[in-house]
Enzyme design. Sequence first.
Site, PDB file in Angstrom:
ATOM      1  N   HIS A   1      54.989 -32.770  -0.845  1.00 29.68           N
ATOM      2  CA  HIS A   1      55.533 -33.655  -1.885  1.00 29.68           C
ATOM      3  C   HIS A   1      56.291 -32.803  -2.901  1.00 29.68           C
ATOM      4  CE1 HIS A   1      53.402 -36.903  -0.216  1.00 29.68           C
ATOM      5  NE2 HIS A   1      52.478 -37.121  -1.132  1.00 29.68           N
TER       6      HIS A   1
ATOM      7  N   THR B   1      39.117 -37.693  11.940  1.00 28.32           N
ATOM      8  CA  THR B   1      40.265 -37.741  12.855  1.00 28.32           C
ATOM      9  C   THR B   1      41.577 -38.097  12.160  1.00 28.32           C
ATOM     10  OG1 THR B   1      39.736 -40.033  13.362  1.00 28.32           O
ATOM     11  CG2 THR B   1      38.843 -38.358  14.851  1.00 28.32           C
TER      12      THR B   1
ATOM     13  N   CYS C   1      47.314 -37.470  -4.329  1.00 24.63           N
ATOM     14  CA  CYS C   1      48.019 -36.228  -3.979  1.00 24.63           C
ATOM     15  C   CYS C   1      49.115 -35.846  -4.963  1.00 24.63           C
ATOM     16  CB  CYS C   1      48.611 -36.359  -2.576  1.00 24.63           C
ATOM     17  SG  CYS C   1      49.487 -37.916  -2.295  1.00 24.63           S
TER      18      CYS C   1
END
Lengths: 346, 346
Positions: free
Chosen positions: B251, B13, B131
């Site tokens: 990003h 979720t 990331c």
Amino acid sequence: MTKHYNVAVVGATGAVGSKMMEHLIKRNFPIKSIKFLASARSAGKPIEFNGQTYTIEEATPESFEGIDIALFSAGGSVSAALAPEAAKRGAVVIDNTSHFRMDPEVPLVVPEVNRHVLKTIPKGIIANPNCSTIQMVAALQPIREKFGLTKVVVSTYQAVSGSGIAAIEELKIQSTQWEKGKDVEASILPAKSDKKHYPIARNVIPQIDKFTDNGYTFEEMKMINETKKIMGLPGLHVAATCVRVPVVSGHSESVYIELEKEATIEDIFASLKEAPGIVLQDDIRAQEYPMPIYAEGEDPIFVGRIRRDLDNPKGFHMWIVADNLLKGAALNSIQIAEAMIEDDLL
Amino acid sequence: MTKHYNVAVVGATGAVGSKMMEHLIKRNFPIKSIKFLASARSAGKPIEFNGQTYTIEEATPESFEGIDIALFSAGGSVSAALAPEAAKRGAVVIDNTSHFRMDPEVPLVVPEVNRHVLKTIPKGIIANPNCSTIQMVAALQPIREKFGLTKVVVSTYQAVSGSGIAAIEELKIQSTQWEKGKDVEASILPAKSDKKHYPIARNVIPQIDKFTDNGYTFEEMKMINETKKIMGLPGLHVAATCVRVPVVSGHSESVYIELEKEATIEDIFASLKEAPGIVLQDDIRAQEYPMPIYAEGEDPIFVGRIRRDLDNPKGFHMWIVADNLLKGAALNSIQIAEAMIEDDLL
């Protein structure tokens, strides 16, 4: 400072011009008379200054008769045409455009760094540097004085107000369009006169000003060339990547430097603590570091996130933030005039 | 690829988990069965996947019986407790948290860079990198292969989605508060668990994650340490300054590199053009360069603004953008599993 001066402001209605007016008042600049000059289009309009209403006059060569100090921020072509005319009539011109900055006969001045060059003004014109450059060189100068400086690599996070009032409006309109799920329209950024325009709301744009032939933008080349000129270090290695971010006012910079001599983090802190115009804002335990929303409207240059490079003992990283319309433009222009007055040059 | 797999998604979720589900479907991942695991708080809730409704189950050690692939993105403490339990029961764990990343017995993988390390998985756990690191190393690898790499200095422009769904909501709420002239309230960024919170709307925050003792943030140290590990270059000089910007997803990174050998700009272009997962977006005449709003929802890593350093013939500057929830997290995790399947390791 009992002497008072006849001042002309060229481009008073722009983003920088209006800050100039505000700070001439705030700093109690010794004004004998003041006049506001603009293009024929704005001439005749009323303008408020220090509780009085003035009428904007059309800027012509004759407008500068009797003027001691002419503050220009009406674009490069206006400065190109009229700054020499003002100088010819005896005014000292402080020009906020890029037009004269790299002219070897025009001093390019950040008072904290090189006010000594104000002693010789061959053309009667002084150039105010690019906004991103001013805050960086003022923060690096106290470090350079003690430890030398060989290399600077900067990535900028620049506010939209650097592109003028229309860009601020565009950010606001785009934000509303985005929140309402409408198409976001762009017509100003990254550069009004360039072919394509991109949204700045929820985006970052790695283009400020147009591109030069070498792949760098004009903004990046300004930072590179102006840094060398202001610091008097023609051999300094400087590289810049200039990026627009959705911030209203306040330019931020991530700067990597290499020094001539080794220094400790305490050395760097000490040199910045005593430096004029600099506020050291570096306490990671208290999460204190500079940010543009808190720098907006403030005079100083804020420096923080100072870290020694983990590989190079002469390398340091830092984060520099200042209000681009103030120290980056209007305030620095006024400080140039104040430095000349203090040094008996005006 | 006729073999199909029993898959468990832990943390479905969250911002990353929901992208994992989306891309398992989009990429037609060979699923035999799938289950969705979460804390007791979320257990029992329904969850949609590929047109079917599943029930979220509480994650316990026993949940992983019979599972072939367990995709974890429910926070470091969940991974710490349950990833070894899943591995013990024969699942290959692909963990999106930072918990195991620097463990020498845990491969840290970006398939375009180091899929060969997937041959040995001593603990049954593979770590998905940070990331910001993934997009950078994937873009640098093709250049490094041809010209070597000695130094990387990166400044990031990171989207709020990297801090989860609550941070995206916070940016939206703050934007509305700001437009209505209300006080802007902050309770998530820069780091939910840290003491102070600052607005991100109209601001940039030079803090991502908390601070370590050396003055760098955990995010900066992740970029530094993970880059060395993934690239297999323990002696590489890496420095990072990580900054949050008011962008929803995507990003961006301003990266300065120094190579072992001299290269031309054409050499760099050529090595990136043929690189897997990379889209070269670099045409300054057409104002083409990567930007986060156009990278959102896209699989590739976009690279542009490539320039040779003006002082160092082995130095280059570039601008790297990718969707931090996709290539930066969910997509890379799935690509790790796909690489193992292709290489007959699963």
